[in-house]
Motif scaffolding. Structure first.
Motif, short mmCIF file in Angstrom:
data_model
loop_
_atom_site.label_atom_id
_atom_site.label_comp_id
_atom_site.label_asym_id
_atom_site.label_seq_id
_atom_site.Cartn_x
_atom_site.Cartn_y
_atom_site.Cartn_z
N ALA A 103 -7.38 5.15 -2.08
CA ALA A 103 -6.48 4.12 -1.57
C ALA A 103 -5.67 3.60 -2.76
O ALA A 103 -6.22 3.39 -3.84
N VAL A 104 -4.36 3.39 -2.57
CA VAL A 104 -3.47 3.05 -3.67
C VAL A 104 -2.54 1.91 -3.25
O VAL A 104 -2.00 1.92 -2.15
N TRP A 105 -2.38 0.93 -4.15
CA TRP A 105 -1.45 -0.17 -3.95
C TRP A 105 -0.55 -0.32 -5.17
O TRP A 105 -1.00 -0.13 -6.30
N ARG A 106 0.69 -0.69 -4.93
CA ARG A 106 1.58 -1.17 -6.00
C ARG A 106 1.55 -2.69 -5.94
O ARG A 106 1.74 -3.28 -4.88
N LEU A 107 1.30 -3.31 -7.10
CA LEU A 107 1.04 -4.74 -7.16
C LEU A 107 2.04 -5.45 -8.07
O LEU A 107 2.47 -4.89 -9.09
N LYS A 108 2.38 -6.66 -7.71
CA LYS A 108 3.06 -7.58 -8.62
C LYS A 108 2.04 -8.62 -9.06
O LYS A 108 1.35 -9.21 -8.22
N LEU A 109 1.92 -8.81 -10.38
CA LEU A 109 0.89 -9.68 -10.92
C LEU A 109 1.48 -11.03 -11.29
O LEU A 109 2.68 -11.18 -11.53
N ASP A 110 0.59 -12.02 -11.38
CA ASP A 110 1.00 -13.38 -11.72
C ASP A 110 1.73 -13.45 -13.06
O ASP A 110 2.60 -14.29 -13.26
N GLU A 135 0.84 -1.20 0.00
CA GLU A 135 0.00 0.00 0.00
C GLU A 135 0.88 1.25 0.00
O GLU A 135 1.87 1.34 0.72
N LEU A 136 0.49 2.22 -0.85
CA LEU A 136 1.17 3.52 -0.92
C LEU A 136 0.32 4.51 -0.15
O LEU A 136 -0.85 4.74 -0.50
N THR A 137 0.87 5.11 0.88
CA THR A 137 0.06 5.86 1.84
C THR A 137 0.20 7.37 1.73
O THR A 137 -0.28 8.09 2.59
N ASP A 138 0.86 7.87 0.67
CA ASP A 138 1.09 9.31 0.59
C ASP A 138 -0.18 10.11 0.31
O ASP A 138 -0.30 11.26 0.71
#
Length: 332
Positions: free
Chosen positions: A39-46, A31-34
């Protein structure tokens, strides 16, 4: 806005949402909390890709009037900017009124560059010139109506739309009282008195209105260059001159600014007396946002104090310039 009021999703819920969106799952999420709205997340995908997921706030979250449906404006602006040749993070999927989430989301391609706010490259002037060209291309995109169509704050003319925008913002002080240099009615009267200068703007142009260093990503793999302009959610349809307010916040736009030179390489722009008046109107609008948005957001007091004091002093200076030609009272 306390971060605890944002949407909370478990790892399983994030995985399910991304599978619905693009047909692949999530292997890791940070989660990126700035930010204070989405609400924001950086994700790694399959499938090996990295992405950024932005979720709209809950429908009952307190916001300013212009902040309704921010992600819908952002999705539209990203597509239009990309088509105009402006570097942006690619939009992988936009979902509105998602039946499970109960709100909107954007899934964006993650960037591998760094925020300009986090580094101090030697070629600052060249980057600022490059940014000016990108902003000219962004502002070349035309629309059908002035204002914030996704928030329902619009006008058939730029004067009508801008006065509606300022009225909506000042109207928000009824819910979120803010320490302003003049009462809301007097501030709106100042905008109205200077509004004839807005009649020079006859075509709705796409304006980002949030281009500060934190929203510009740089590619540092060689000579630093701009990789992407991000966070288009505050965009509106109006006057391209408004684009220069955030990059020169708490200051003035100088004729020798590389930003202006880069802009003029793509599109003509003259800083006439009327243009300077319009710039002051847009500066006043931005400073009012900075003062009023603390109501719903509730920034940490120690962190917000500097911004509040700068915005108040800058707003007072701008209001003094705006009222002077009309013989009105000075702010203070």
């Amino acid at each position: 806005m306390d971060s605890r009021t944002k949407r909370r999703l478990s790892d399983a819920e994030l995985d399910a949402l991304v599978r619905r969106a693009v047909g692949t799952g999530v292997t890791a999420a940070t989660e990126l909390t700035d930010g204070y709205a989405n609400a924001v997340w950086r994700l790694k995908l399959d499938d090996g890709r990295e992405a950024v997921l932005k979720l709209s706030p809950p429908p009952d979250l307190e916001q300013l009037s212009y902040e309704r449906n921010l992600l819908r404006m952002e999705a539209a602006a990203i597509g239009l900017a990309a088509a105009a040749g402006v570097p942006v993070a690619g939009l992988l999927r936009a979902g509105y009124d998602d039946p499970v989430l109960g709100g909107d989301y954007l899934l964006l391609a993650a960037l591998d560059g760094v925020s300009w706010n986090d580094v101090k490259p030697d070629n600052h002037a060249e980057l600022r010139r490059e940014l000016g060209g990108h902003l000219a291309r962004f502002n070349a995109v035309t629309g059908e109506v002035f204002g914030y169509p996704h928030a329902g704050i619009t006008g058939a003319t730029w004067r009508e739309a801008f006065l509606a925008m300022t009225a909506a913002l000042l109207g928000d002080t009824e819910r979120y009282p803010a320490p302003l240099p003049l009462p809301a009615a007097e501030l709106q009267a100042v905008f109205g008195a200077a509004a004839p200068a807005l009649d020079e703007v006859t075509s709705p142009r796409l304006v980002h209105f949030d281009v500060w260093a934190g929203n510009v990503f740089l590619d540092l793999s060689g000579t630093p260059r701009i990789q992407a302009i991000i966070d288009h959610e505050r965009a509106f349809w109006g006057d391209p001159l408004a684009e220069f307010v955030t990059p020169t916040i708490f200051g003035e736009l100088a004729e020798d600014d590389p930003l202006l030179a880069g802009y003029r390489e793509v599109a003509p722009l003259e800083l006439t007396a009327a243009a300077r008046t319009r710039l002051d109107l847009y500066r006043a609008y931005l400073y009012l946002i900075l003062l009023i948005e603390n109501g719903p957001r509730q920034y940490p007091p120690d962190e917000y104090a500097r911004v509040r004091d700068l915005a108040t002093a800058s707003l007072t200076d701008v209001l003094d310039r705006l009222v002077r030609p009309f013989g009105g009272p000075a702010a203070g």
